[in-house]
Scaffold this motif. Structure first.
Motif, PDB file in Angstrom:
ATOM      1  N   CYS A  17      28.394 -32.407  11.001  1.00 62.15           N
ATOM      2  CA  CYS A  17      27.137 -31.922  10.376  1.00 62.15           C
ATOM      3  C   CYS A  17      26.731 -32.504   8.987  1.00 62.15           C
ATOM      4  O   CYS A  17      25.466 -32.294   8.660  1.00 62.15           O
ATOM      5  CB  CYS A  17      27.663 -30.306  10.039  1.00 62.15           C
ATOM      6  SG  CYS A  17      27.756 -29.789  11.721  1.00 62.15           S
ATOM      7  N   ILE A  20      23.139 -33.933   8.809  1.00 61.47           N
ATOM      8  CA  ILE A  20      21.703 -33.224   8.562  1.00 61.47           C
ATOM      9  C   ILE A  20      21.103 -33.733   7.549  1.00 61.47           C
ATOM     10  O   ILE A  20      20.057 -33.658   7.074  1.00 61.47           O
ATOM     11  CB  ILE A  20      22.226 -31.764   8.337  1.00 61.47           C
ATOM     12  CG1 ILE A  20      21.067 -30.842   8.470  1.00 61.47           C
ATOM     13  CG2 ILE A  20      22.747 -31.494   7.226  1.00 61.47           C
ATOM     14  CD1 ILE A  20      20.399 -30.670   9.765  1.00 61.47           C
ATOM     15  N   TYR A  21      21.985 -34.555   6.509  1.00 62.25           N
ATOM     16  CA  TYR A  21      21.265 -35.033   5.237  1.00 62.25           C
ATOM     17  C   TYR A  21      20.209 -35.763   5.644  1.00 62.25           C
ATOM     18  O   TYR A  21      19.187 -35.818   4.860  1.00 62.25           O
ATOM     19  CB  TYR A  21      22.551 -36.041   4.726  1.00 62.25           C
ATOM     20  CG  TYR A  21      21.832 -36.848   3.510  1.00 62.25           C
ATOM     21  CD1 TYR A  21      22.053 -36.185   2.150  1.00 62.25           C
ATOM     22  CD2 TYR A  21      21.561 -38.053   3.535  1.00 62.25           C
ATOM     23  CE1 TYR A  21      21.480 -36.991   1.050  1.00 62.25           C
ATOM     24  CE2 TYR A  21      21.119 -38.797   2.766  1.00 62.25           C
ATOM     25  CZ  TYR A  21      21.157 -38.404   1.330  1.00 62.25           C
ATOM     26  OH  TYR A  21      20.692 -38.991   0.272  1.00 62.25           O
TER      27      TYR A  21
ATOM     28  N   VAL B  14      27.102 -23.074   9.770  1.00 64.72           N
ATOM     29  CA  VAL B  14      26.585 -24.502   9.261  1.00 64.72           C
ATOM     30  C   VAL B  14      26.564 -25.272  10.701  1.00 64.72           C
ATOM     31  O   VAL B  14      25.392 -26.077  10.991  1.00 64.72           O
ATOM     32  CB  VAL B  14      27.465 -25.336   8.551  1.00 64.72           C
ATOM     33  CG1 VAL B  14      27.129 -26.888   8.054  1.00 64.72           C
ATOM     34  CG2 VAL B  14      27.458 -24.599   7.174  1.00 64.72           C
ATOM     35  N   LEU B  15      27.691 -25.265  11.412  1.00 61.33           N
ATOM     36  CA  LEU B  15      27.305 -25.995  12.736  1.00 61.33           C
ATOM     37  C   LEU B  15      26.466 -25.595  13.713  1.00 61.33           C
ATOM     38  O   LEU B  15      25.737 -26.276  14.161  1.00 61.33           O
ATOM     39  CB  LEU B  15      28.825 -25.876  13.554  1.00 61.33           C
ATOM     40  CG  LEU B  15      29.087 -26.450  14.866  1.00 61.33           C
ATOM     41  CD1 LEU B  15      28.897 -28.034  14.848  1.00 61.33           C
ATOM     42  CD2 LEU B  15      30.253 -26.094  15.398  1.00 61.33           C
ATOM     43  N   ILE B  17      23.599 -23.924  12.857  1.00 62.87           N
ATOM     44  CA  ILE B  17      22.365 -24.192  12.153  1.00 62.87           C
ATOM     45  C   ILE B  17      21.899 -25.817  12.354  1.00 62.87           C
ATOM     46  O   ILE B  17      20.848 -25.818  12.713  1.00 62.87           O
ATOM     47  CB  ILE B  17      22.266 -23.612  10.792  1.00 62.87           C
ATOM     48  CG1 ILE B  17      22.432 -22.056  10.657  1.00 62.87           C
ATOM     49  CG2 ILE B  17      21.146 -24.107  10.059  1.00 62.87           C
ATOM     50  CD1 ILE B  17      22.428 -21.554   9.200  1.00 62.87           C
ATOM     51  N   CYS B  18      22.927 -26.567  11.902  1.00 61.57           N
ATOM     52  CA  CYS B  18      22.793 -27.898  12.344  1.00 61.57           C
ATOM     53  C   CYS B  18      22.224 -28.294  13.308  1.00 61.57           C
ATOM     54  O   CYS B  18      21.496 -29.036  13.754  1.00 61.57           O
ATOM     55  CB  CYS B  18      23.716 -28.595  11.627  1.00 61.57           C
ATOM     56  SG  CYS B  18      24.120 -28.813   9.768  1.00 61.57           S
ATOM     57  N   SER B  19      23.199 -27.722  14.549  1.00 60.70           N
ATOM     58  CA  SER B  19      22.792 -28.245  15.827  1.00 60.70           C
ATOM     59  C   SER B  19      21.357 -27.880  16.263  1.00 60.70           C
ATOM     60  O   SER B  19      20.598 -28.513  16.855  1.00 60.70           O
ATOM     61  CB  SER B  19      23.811 -27.615  16.874  1.00 60.70           C
ATOM     62  OG  SER B  19      24.932 -28.037  16.560  1.00 60.70           O
ATOM     63  N   ILE B  21      18.823 -27.297  14.332  1.00 60.49           N
ATOM     64  CA  ILE B  21      17.817 -27.938  13.736  1.00 60.49           C
ATOM     65  C   ILE B  21      17.522 -29.582  14.105  1.00 60.49           C
ATOM     66  O   ILE B  21      16.491 -29.957  14.444  1.00 60.49           O
ATOM     67  CB  ILE B  21      18.097 -28.216  12.114  1.00 60.49           C
ATOM     68  CG1 ILE B  21      18.086 -26.705  11.127  1.00 60.49           C
ATOM     69  CG2 ILE B  21      17.136 -29.144  11.526  1.00 60.49           C
ATOM     70  CD1 ILE B  21      18.579 -27.004   9.835  1.00 60.49           C
ATOM     71  N   PHE B  22      18.748 -29.980  14.560  1.00 58.86           N
ATOM     72  CA  PHE B  22      18.648 -31.237  15.413  1.00 58.86           C
ATOM     73  C   PHE B  22      18.001 -30.981  16.596  1.00 58.86           C
ATOM     74  O   PHE B  22      17.008 -32.002  17.136  1.00 58.86           O
ATOM     75  CB  PHE B  22      20.022 -32.182  15.556  1.00 58.86           C
ATOM     76  CG  PHE B  22      20.307 -32.696  14.267  1.00 58.86           C
ATOM     77  CD1 PHE B  22      19.983 -34.093  14.151  1.00 58.86           C
ATOM     78  CD2 PHE B  22      21.286 -32.620  13.545  1.00 58.86           C
ATOM     79  CE1 PHE B  22      20.151 -34.722  13.113  1.00 58.86           C
ATOM     80  CE2 PHE B  22      21.723 -32.966  12.583  1.00 58.86           C
ATOM     81  CZ  PHE B  22      21.029 -34.250  12.104  1.00 58.86           C
ATOM     82  N   ALA B  31      22.384 -33.473  18.583  1.00 57.08           N
ATOM     83  CA  ALA B  31      22.521 -31.964  18.783  1.00 57.08           C
ATOM     84  C   ALA B  31      23.675 -31.689  19.714  1.00 57.08           C
ATOM     85  O   ALA B  31      24.454 -30.749  19.397  1.00 57.08           O
ATOM     86  CB  ALA B  31      21.081 -31.340  19.013  1.00 57.08           C
ATOM     87  N   LEU B  34      27.281 -32.982  18.429  1.00 59.12           N
ATOM     88  CA  LEU B  34      27.640 -31.801  17.248  1.00 59.12           C
ATOM     89  C   LEU B  34      28.331 -30.540  18.211  1.00 59.12           C
ATOM     90  O   LEU B  34      29.433 -30.005  17.726  1.00 59.12           O
ATOM     91  CB  LEU B  34      26.491 -31.258  16.422  1.00 59.12           C
ATOM     92  CG  LEU B  34      25.831 -32.399  15.510  1.00 59.12           C
ATOM     93  CD1 LEU B  34      24.946 -31.406  14.244  1.00 59.12           C
ATOM     94  CD2 LEU B  34      27.020 -33.065  14.417  1.00 59.12           C
TER      95      LEU B  34
END
Lengths: 195, 55
Positions: A17, A20-21, B14-15, B17-19, B21-22, B31, B34
């Protein structure tokens, strides 16, 4: 009771993750995002300092890590180094993203395969997985094969004061960048284009 | 132990949310990587969290 080995693996894979940066704005509240990398790395070092001093204990540590630098510090150092060199224009974006994801996912896979099936199978599983990840993101078999091969080769040797979590990030991206910059490798779109 | 469980909860969040967002930024491959890369260890960790050990 948490399974410590699985907890350790999950911590490792979640590190993917970090990429994301690359979606962050260049300036966050007026501050260059590179400072975020520095602050993050210093925080990790501080946590490790207190852990080694015995101020607190962390779950998921290996026995031998009680007296030496833990894997998460090496991994964070490798990732922060990649982000730093990316920001100063050394590493292309596409190599940085793919290498961080590859290292975070492939290292635990190699560890599990080594444990269950043996070293040779772990080597090949790691090679195939890293080539696949590189190919999916970069889309160039040349760089995928080179990056994948270097990643599994530097994962093998075990040093007391240097961890594969760092080596598996720095060496593949370094070699791929050398091939790209020198013109020995094929040209490609180095910015992160949407899929 | 409680802190570790809280920390694991943050990791799952976090995992996810990041997925998302991608995915929303049209980076479908990243995505997917991840999600797929974290699926097995995440599932196994969730299982180990649900096991109750009685003395």
């Amino acid at each position: 009771m948490i399974d410590q080995a699985i907890y350790r693996r999950f911590n490792h894979t979640v590190a993917s993750c970090f990429v994301i940066y690359f979606l962050f704005p260049e300036y966050i509240l007026g501050v260059d995002r590179l400072y975020l990398v520095v602050v993050f790395w210093l925080s990790i070092v501080l946590i490790e300092y207190f852990r080694l001093s015995g101020v607190f204990a962390l779950d998921g540590m290996r026995d031998y890590e009680s007296s030496r630098i833990a894997g998460f510090v090496w991994f964070a150092t490798g990732t922060c180094a990649i982000l730093f060199f990316y920001e100063i224009g050394v590493f292309p974006e596409i190599f940085a993203v793919s290498t961080i994801i590859m290292a975070s996912l492939v290292d635990p896979l190699i560890g599990e395969c080594n444990k269950k099936y043996g070293d040779l199978q772990g080597f090949f599983a790691g090679f195939i997985a890293s080539v696949l990840i590189y190919q999916l993101i970069i889309g160039s078999l040349f760089y995928s094969l080179i990056g994948g091969l270097v990643a599994v080769l530097v994962e093998r040797p075990k040093f007391k004061w240097l961890d594969d979590d760092l080596l598996m990030q720095i060496f593949p991206i370094l070699i791929m960048t050398i091939f790209y910059v020198s013109g020995l490798g094929p040209d490609l779109q180095v910015s992160l284009g949407s899929d | 132990m409680e802190f570790t469980k809280f920390y694991i909860g943050i990791l799952y969040t976090v995992l996810i949310i990041c997925s998302i967002i991608f995915y929303l930024n049209n980076y479908y491959i990243i995505a997917s990587l991840l999600i797929l890369g974290n699926m097995l260890p995440g599932y196994k960790l969730a299982l180990s969290l649900m096991v109750k050990h009685e003395n």
